[in-house]
Design an enzyme around this catalytic site. Structure first.
Site: not given
Ligand code: 5GP
Length: 356
Positions: A188, A186
Site C-alpha cells: 500500500t 503489503c
Molecule cells: P505482517 O505480519 O506480515 O507484517 O502483516 C500482516 C498484516 O498485513 C495483516 O494483518 C494485514 O493487516 C496486512 N495485510 C495482509 N495482506 C495485505 C495486503 O495484501 N495488502 C495490504 N495493504 N495489507 C495486507
C-alpha cells in the site's frame, strides 16, 4: 496542503532502556491478561497474541494449536458456513477464535446465516476488516453488527489515527485494529503513498482508545502488522497495544496454511497478502478491473515446527519483562522508556540476521 513535522516512529527506530528489576526469574512473569470492554459484557483472559486473518495463518489448524496457548486465531474470510459447521463438530472453545468479515453485501449475508444457524455464538470475537477503515460506510456497518451481536467482542479496522479510533469505538467496536501499510506482504505505501509509521500509530491510537471508558471497560487496540521479530511485539505492547496481531511471523511453519514449495532443493512455504493478485485470483476467481494489487506473494523458508517458535516468542517476552522490570505484561507500557536510535544500527542488525 499541510506537513506534519514531528518524526513518527517504526519499531526499528527505537530500543528499550533497561531498568532495575526485582524479578528473581523469567518464570515469574505473568503474560496472561484479563480484559473488559467498552461494549461487550464479556471478560476475556488469555495471551493477547493473534494471527492475521490471512489464508496462510488464519486457519482451523492454527486455531487448534493456538487455543491451547490461549492465543487467538482470526479466521480468514474464505471459509464458508459449511466449513464452519464441520469445524465446530470437533472444536468447542469460543474464547480464542475470531470470525472475520468485510463490508460487502455477501459478507453481511454470511454473517446473518452464521447467526441463524447458531454458529456465531461459538465465537467470542468478530472482526470487521477492511483495508481502509476511514470509509463512512464502515462506521454504519459497525453500528449494524453491534446491534445484531450485542454480546460479542467486536474488532474493527484498519486505521492509524486517534480521532477515527475514537469514532470506531463509539460506533460499536470494542477493539480497533491499527496498521495501514506496515505489513510484510503489503504494498500500500508503495502503490498509494498512504501510511503511518507503526509504533507511533500504536502509541497514539492506544492513548485515544484507552481514553474512552465507562463503568464496564475501556476502548482497546490491536497492533496489526510490521512485527518482524519478537522484540517488535514487545515494543508494540510497550507502546500501549492491548493485543498483537501478525501474519508473516505465523507463516512458514509445518502447521501454517499456504502450499509447500521446493525450489533449488530448499523447502519454502507460500505467504501472500490478502489483496495480492494470488489471493484475489485464488479466492474470488479474478481481480476486479478497478483494483490494483496492494499485496505481494513471497516464499518463506520453511521454519519447521510452530511449538518451538511459540516457546521462543513467550521466552522473549518474559526476557523483555525482566530487562524493563515488569512483573506482568500489563505493566509493559508503564515500565517502558523508548530510546530513539540511529537507523544505521538497526540496518546493521538486519544485515547480521541475513548473514551478510
Ligand atoms: P505482517 O505480519 O506480515 O507484517 O502483516 C500482516 C498484516 O498485513 C495483516 O494483518 C494485514 O493487516 C496486512 N495485510 C495482509 N495482506 C495485505 C495486503 O495484501 N495488502 C495490504 N495493504 N495489507 C495486507
Amino acid at each position: 496542503m499541510r506537513i506534519l513535522d514531528d518524526i513518527k516512529l517504526d519499531y526499528q527506530d527505537v530500543l528499550l532502556r533497561p531498568k532495575r528489576s526485582t524479578l528473581m526469574s523469567r518464570k515469574d512473569v505473568l503474560l496472561e491478561r484479563s480484559f473488559t470492554f467498552y461494549h461487550s459484557p464479556k471478560t476475556w483472559t488469555g495471551l493477547p497474541i493473534m494471527t492475521a486473518n490471512m489464508a496462510t495463518c488464519g486457519t482451523f489448524e492454527m486455531a487448534r494449536i493456538l487455543s491451547e496457548y490461549k492465543m487467538i486465531t482470526t479466521f480468514h474470510k474464505y471459509y464458508t458456513v459449511k466449513d464452519y459447521e464441520k469445524f465446530f463438530k470437533t472444536f468447542k472453545n469460543p474464547d480464542y477464535i475470531c470470525y472475520t468479515l468485510g463490508i460487502r453485501e455477501q459478507d453481511m449475508k454470511q454473517l446473518k446465516q452464521m447467526k441463524a444457524k447458531k454458529l456465531l455464538e461459538k465465537f467470542s470475537f468478530i472482526c470487521l476488516d477492511v483495508p481502509n477503515g476511514y470509509l463512512q460506510r464502515f462506521l454504519e456497518v459497525i453500528k449494524e453488527v453491534r446491534k445484531m451481536c450485542p454480546q460479542h467482542i467486536i474488532i474493527a479496522g484498519n486505521v492509524v489515527t486517534n480521532e477515527i479510533t475514537e469514532e470506531i469505538i463509539l460506533a460499536g467496536a470494542d477493539i480497533v485494529k491499527i496498521g495501514i501499510g506496515p505489513g510484510s506482504a503489503c504494498t500500500t505505501r508503495r502503490m498509494t503513498g498512504v501510511g503511518y509509521p507503526q509504533l507511533s500509530a500504536v502509541i497514539e491510537c492506544a492513548d485515544a482508545a484507552h481514553g474512552i471508558a465507562n463503568e464496564q471497560g475501556v476502548g482497546r487496540i490491536i497492533a496489526d502488522g510490521g512485527q518482524q521479530h519478537p522484540s517488535d511485539i514487545a515494543k508494540a505492547f510497550c507502546g500501549g497495544a492491548d493485543f498483537n496481531l501478525f501474519g508473516s511471523m505465523w507463516s512458514g511453519f509445518e502447521q501454517s496454511g499456504g502450499e509447500t514449495v521446493i525450489k533449488d532443493g530448499k523447502k519454502y512455504k507460500e505467504y501472500f497478502g490478502s489483496s495480492s493478485n494470488k489471493a484475489m485470483e485464488e479466492f474470488y476467481g479474478k481481480k476486479d478491473a478497478h483494483r490494483a494489487s496492494e499485496g505481494r506473494y513471497t516464499l518463506i523458508p520453511h521454519k519447521g515446527d510452530i511449538h518451538v517458535f511459540i516457546q521462543d516468542l513467550l521466552g522473549s517476552l518474559r526476557s523483555t519483562a525482566t530487562y524493563i522490570g515488569a512483573r506482568q505484561l500489563k505493566e509493559f507500557p508503564k515500565r517502558a522508556t523508548f530510546i530513539k536510535v540511529n537507523r544505521q544500527l538497526t540496518s546493521y542488525l538486519e544485515k547480521y540476521d541475513k548473514g551478510e
